[in-house]
Design a protein around this motif. Structure first.
Motif, PDB file in Angstrom:
ATOM      1  N   GLU A  45       0.827  -1.213   0.000  1.00  0.00           N
ATOM      2  CA  GLU A  45       0.000   0.000   0.000  1.00  0.00           C
ATOM      3  C   GLU A  45       0.854   1.253   0.000  1.00  0.00           C
ATOM      4  O   GLU A  45       0.632   2.177  -0.793  1.00  0.00           O
ATOM      5  CB  GLU A  45      -0.937  -0.021   1.200  1.00  0.00           C
ATOM      6  CG  GLU A  45      -1.950   1.144   1.165  1.00  0.00           C
ATOM      7  CD  GLU A  45      -2.957   1.073   2.298  1.00  0.00           C
ATOM      8  OE1 GLU A  45      -3.665   2.061   2.502  1.00  0.00           O
ATOM      9  OE2 GLU A  45      -3.022   0.013   2.973  1.00  0.00           O
ATOM     10  N   ARG A  48       2.637   1.808  -3.273  1.00  0.00           N
ATOM     11  CA  ARG A  48       1.777   2.395  -4.305  1.00  0.00           C
ATOM     12  C   ARG A  48       1.524   3.869  -4.053  1.00  0.00           C
ATOM     13  O   ARG A  48       1.553   4.689  -4.977  1.00  0.00           O
ATOM     14  CB  ARG A  48       0.437   1.652  -4.362  1.00  0.00           C
ATOM     15  CG  ARG A  48       0.525   0.181  -4.768  1.00  0.00           C
ATOM     16  CD  ARG A  48      -0.843  -0.381  -5.107  1.00  0.00           C
ATOM     17  NE  ARG A  48      -1.790  -0.299  -4.009  1.00  0.00           N
ATOM     18  CZ  ARG A  48      -1.987  -1.262  -3.106  1.00  0.00           C
ATOM     19  NH1 ARG A  48      -1.271  -2.382  -3.174  1.00  0.00           N
ATOM     20  NH2 ARG A  48      -2.891  -1.125  -2.154  1.00  0.00           N
ATOM     21  N   LEU A  80       3.931  -4.105  -5.549  1.00  0.00           N
ATOM     22  CA  LEU A  80       2.751  -3.231  -5.529  1.00  0.00           C
ATOM     23  C   LEU A  80       1.514  -3.959  -5.023  1.00  0.00           C
ATOM     24  O   LEU A  80       0.492  -3.319  -4.749  1.00  0.00           O
ATOM     25  CB  LEU A  80       2.465  -2.708  -6.942  1.00  0.00           C
ATOM     26  CG  LEU A  80       3.533  -1.854  -7.611  1.00  0.00           C
ATOM     27  CD1 LEU A  80       3.059  -1.423  -8.985  1.00  0.00           C
ATOM     28  CD2 LEU A  80       3.871  -0.636  -6.773  1.00  0.00           C
ATOM     29  N   HIS A  84      -2.715  -6.676 -10.569  1.00  0.00           N
ATOM     30  CA  HIS A  84      -3.843  -5.750 -10.554  1.00  0.00           C
ATOM     31  C   HIS A  84      -3.391  -4.292 -10.459  1.00  0.00           C
ATOM     32  O   HIS A  84      -4.108  -3.378 -10.883  1.00  0.00           O
ATOM     33  CB  HIS A  84      -4.776  -6.096  -9.383  1.00  0.00           C
ATOM     34  CG  HIS A  84      -6.032  -5.284  -9.347  1.00  0.00           C
ATOM     35  ND1 HIS A  84      -7.008  -5.378 -10.321  1.00  0.00           N
ATOM     36  CD2 HIS A  84      -6.478  -4.342  -8.458  1.00  0.00           C
ATOM     37  CE1 HIS A  84      -7.991  -4.542 -10.042  1.00  0.00           C
ATOM     38  NE2 HIS A  84      -7.700  -3.901  -8.920  1.00  0.00           N
ATOM     39  N   TYR A  85      -2.189  -4.067  -9.915  1.00  0.00           N
ATOM     40  CA  TYR A  85      -1.664  -2.705  -9.766  1.00  0.00           C
ATOM     41  C   TYR A  85      -0.487  -2.424 -10.702  1.00  0.00           C
ATOM     42  O   TYR A  85       0.157  -1.381 -10.612  1.00  0.00           O
ATOM     43  CB  TYR A  85      -1.207  -2.475  -8.323  1.00  0.00           C
ATOM     44  CG  TYR A  85      -2.305  -2.628  -7.304  1.00  0.00           C
ATOM     45  CD1 TYR A  85      -3.228  -1.601  -7.083  1.00  0.00           C
ATOM     46  CD2 TYR A  85      -2.438  -3.803  -6.563  1.00  0.00           C
ATOM     47  CE1 TYR A  85      -4.246  -1.745  -6.154  1.00  0.00           C
ATOM     48  CE2 TYR A  85      -3.450  -3.960  -5.634  1.00  0.00           C
ATOM     49  CZ  TYR A  85      -4.352  -2.924  -5.429  1.00  0.00           C
ATOM     50  OH  TYR A  85      -5.357  -3.066  -4.505  1.00  0.00           O
ATOM     51  N   LEU A  88       0.374   0.924 -12.564  1.00  0.00           N
ATOM     52  CA  LEU A  88       0.897   2.104 -11.864  1.00  0.00           C
ATOM     53  C   LEU A  88       2.358   2.381 -12.193  1.00  0.00           C
ATOM     54  O   LEU A  88       2.849   3.499 -11.997  1.00  0.00           O
ATOM     55  CB  LEU A  88       0.737   1.919 -10.345  1.00  0.00           C
ATOM     56  CG  LEU A  88      -0.700   1.812  -9.818  1.00  0.00           C
ATOM     57  CD1 LEU A  88      -0.698   1.523  -8.319  1.00  0.00           C
ATOM     58  CD2 LEU A  88      -1.492   3.086 -10.119  1.00  0.00           C
ATOM     59  N   GLN A 123      -6.808  -3.413 -18.161  1.00  0.00           N
ATOM     60  CA  GLN A 123      -5.648  -2.560 -17.891  1.00  0.00           C
ATOM     61  C   GLN A 123      -4.911  -2.208 -19.183  1.00  0.00           C
ATOM     62  O   GLN A 123      -4.459  -1.069 -19.352  1.00  0.00           O
ATOM     63  CB  GLN A 123      -4.681  -3.289 -16.941  1.00  0.00           C
ATOM     64  CG  GLN A 123      -5.158  -3.364 -15.492  1.00  0.00           C
ATOM     65  CD  GLN A 123      -4.240  -4.254 -14.668  1.00  0.00           C
ATOM     66  OE1 GLN A 123      -4.109  -5.445 -14.942  1.00  0.00           O
ATOM     67  NE2 GLN A 123      -3.599  -3.666 -13.673  1.00  0.00           N
TER      68      GLN A 123
END
Length: 586
Positions: A45, A48, A80, A84-85, A88, A123
């Motif tokens: 968290e 990110r 990250l 799913h992230y 970024l 994405q």
């Protein structure tokens, strides 16, 4: 450390963040290499929400630091919180993909591609594709160059509508005004070709390829050879004739030697792709022209393809078309051409068979073995095993043994080394009687060579020969000669005795250790030369476990330990150090 750990007292996060801002490049580079450690300590968290925005806002101006950042981010998805992230990371890498330094851009593209394949289709559509579009129409050629490498990785992961748009954008890059962009497009066209459907290859990829293959810049044209192969692999032999044969002919005779070099370098791969008919009707003649090319670099590349291409055509064509060119290359004015041929020519032997090898290839081998250039002689020696498999050791020894014996005394030590490394192979096939008669004395003479690497290789050679012919052979043939060297006035011979016996110990039995090796090394523990004494200590350290394995505990206690105890009190500091280290092992 727990990935969710957020207690900064357990890790100096702030310190590392400060290092990323520091004026000293070395500190910034070190901190960048520890990004994964920082992320692990922060947890997904905070990585990110804090670390990634910080990196976006503090892009460095030093290429080394940027390269490290681009490299690190390619492996950052897990830090990250998973794919799913992953998107970024794209903004920072997009910036890096547009910088001036090529290696930074290339690493950024590599990392983006690595991230792209783990993203979901959503994405890709929402984040990856917009980034590719921005880079593809960027004002600076650097961003457009980078964009070329980002199409193929995610092409099949995109929707049909997006795929159509990607092909349109890529076509624009292939027609870009800047040669560097067209070069990048040519480089990556093969990868994209492998991703699109065959219909799209016929309707879109082939026109793009032909356009790039006819580019005014040879630096663009030479990069289309990979694309030519990729297209040929997709099409049928008949389609290859109608679609790409004319372009292939043009490329084989391109006015730029660099284009011809690329064709020559990939000739076997190309021939396999286009089909047997084109090989037979077109490529034999084209290959002959490349073997006779006016540029040495092209002939060198073509020489490296001789065995591979020969297996794709019939034996008569090889004898009639290829072998005359090979005979000319044996006396080529360029050493590099002859060296390349020497590496590859033995590969023809299995294809030509015993009779043709004896008639056509053996004279060429002998000629290359006498070449003025050490590299040529070295290359032909290192591949003799292939010839032996075809014609047998009897003929090989009759024809080549005189040349091999001559090369064993070559003034270039690397040539002598290559001969030594091939002796165990020859010995295995010659048999013990022939070996003892023809090569035995030669192997012993290398122990007195003036070059340490040769003496070292000679001791290893004796161990391998012992493994081939057995311990009894070693006891009768080579160990007595080594023991004589222990009495030699020149300390280098006595030193070599230590090395040789230590190496032989690994291939010997307990009896040989007890009767020959340990007594001789024990006597050398009293040598007046310190270098010999500390090598005796190092030797005994290696022999101790071998003696225990052979159930020679008595020898360890009665011979090895007393010798080490005496060496441990030696006047020379190095001798004492190695003796004490060996005593610990005892």
């Amino acid at each position: 450390m727990n990935p969710e750990e957020t207690d900064e007292s357990l890790y100096p996060i702030a310190v590392l963040i400060d290092e990323l801002k520091h004026e000293d490049v070395t500190l910034r580079l070190g901190a960048m290499r520890r990004l994964s450690t920082i992320a692990l300590a922060l947890g997904p968290e905070r990585t990110r929400e804090e670390l990634i925005p910080f990196l976006e806002d503090s892009i460095d101006d030093e290429d080394e630091v940027l390269l490290a950042l681009a490299d690190e981010l390619g492996n950052f998805v897990d830090y990250l919180g998973g794919p799913h992230y992953g998107h970024l990371l794209l903004p920072t890498l997009e910036t890096l993909a547009a910088v001036e330094e090529t290696v930074v851009r290339d690493k950024a593209v590599e990392s983006i591609a690595k991230i792209g394949v783990v993203l979901s289709q959503q994405q890709i559509e929402e984040h990856y594709i917009p980034m590719v579009k921005r880079l593809s129409i960027g004002d600076w050629f650097t961003s457009r160059t980078s964009a070329c490498g980002l199409y193929a990785p995610i092409y099949k992961l995109s929707t049909p509508a997006t795929q159509e748009e990607l092909r349109r954008l890529y076509a624009q890059l292939c027609h870009d005004d800047t040669p560097m962009v067209r070069r990048a497009a040519g480089t990556h066209l093969a990868k994209l070709t492998k991703q699109v459907s065959k219909d799209n290859v016929l309707s879109e990829m082939i026109p793009l390829f032909k356009n790039l293959a006819a580019d005014e810049q040879d630096s663009v044209r030479l990069l289309t050879v990979e694309s030519l192969i990729a297209i040929a692999e997709v099409l049928t032999p008949d389609e290859n004739k109608t679609q790409i044969l004319d372009t292939l002919r043009t490329m084989c005779t391109d006015k730029s030697w660099r284009v011809r070099y690329m064709i020559a370098d990939k000739f076997v791969q190309l021939a396999k792709a286009v089909g047997a008919d084109i090989v037979r009707e077109e490529l034999i003649t084209a290959f002959v022209h490349l073997l006779k090319d006016g540029e040495a670099e092209v002939r060198t590349a073509a020489a490296g393809q001789v065995p591979g291409f020969s297996t794709l055509i019939d034996q008569d064509s090889v004898l009639r078309e290829i072998l005359p060119c090979v005979k000319e290359l044996v006396t080529d004015t360029s050493q590099h051409v002859r060296a390349a041929l020497a590496t590859q020519i033995s590969g023809l032997a299995p294809f030509l068979g015993k009779d043709n090898t004896i008639e056509h290839l053996l004279p060429l081998f002998l000629q290359l073995l006498k070449d003025d250039a050490p590299e040529v002689r070295l290359n032909i020696i290192s591949k003799l095993d292939r010839v032996n498999e075809v014609i047998g050791i009897d003929l090989l020894s009759q024809s080549l043994l005189p040349a091999i014996v001559e090369l064993a005394e070559d003034k270039q030590w690397r040539v002598r080394l290559a001969i030594i490394e091939n002796i165990p192979l020859l010995a295995k096939q010659l048999g013990v009687e022939f070996f003892d008669e023809k090569l035995g004395n030669l192997c012993m003479s290398w122990l007195g060579d003036c070059v340490f690497s040769i003496r070292e290789a000679a001791t290893i050679n004796l161990r391998k020969l012992t493994e081939v012919f057995g311990v009894e052979w070693a006891k009768q043939t080579i160990i007595p000669k080594i023991l004589q060297m222990a009495q030699h006035q020149n300390y280098l011979y006595r030193m070599t005795t230590v090395f040789a016996l230590t190496t032989l110990a690994h291939a010997s039995n307990g009896e040989t250790l007890r009767e020959f090796i340990l007594p001789t090394i024990g006597n050398l523990a009293n040598d007046p030369i310190p270098n010999i004494r500390f090598n005796v200590a190092k030797s005994l350290e290696q022999i101790i476990p071998l003696a225990r394995k052979a159930n020679l505990s008595t020898a360890v206690n009665d011979q090895i330990k007393p010798a080490l105890a005496k060496l441990a009190e030696d006047s020379d500091v190095d001798v004492r150090y190695f003796a004490q280290r060996a005593t610990t092992a005892a």
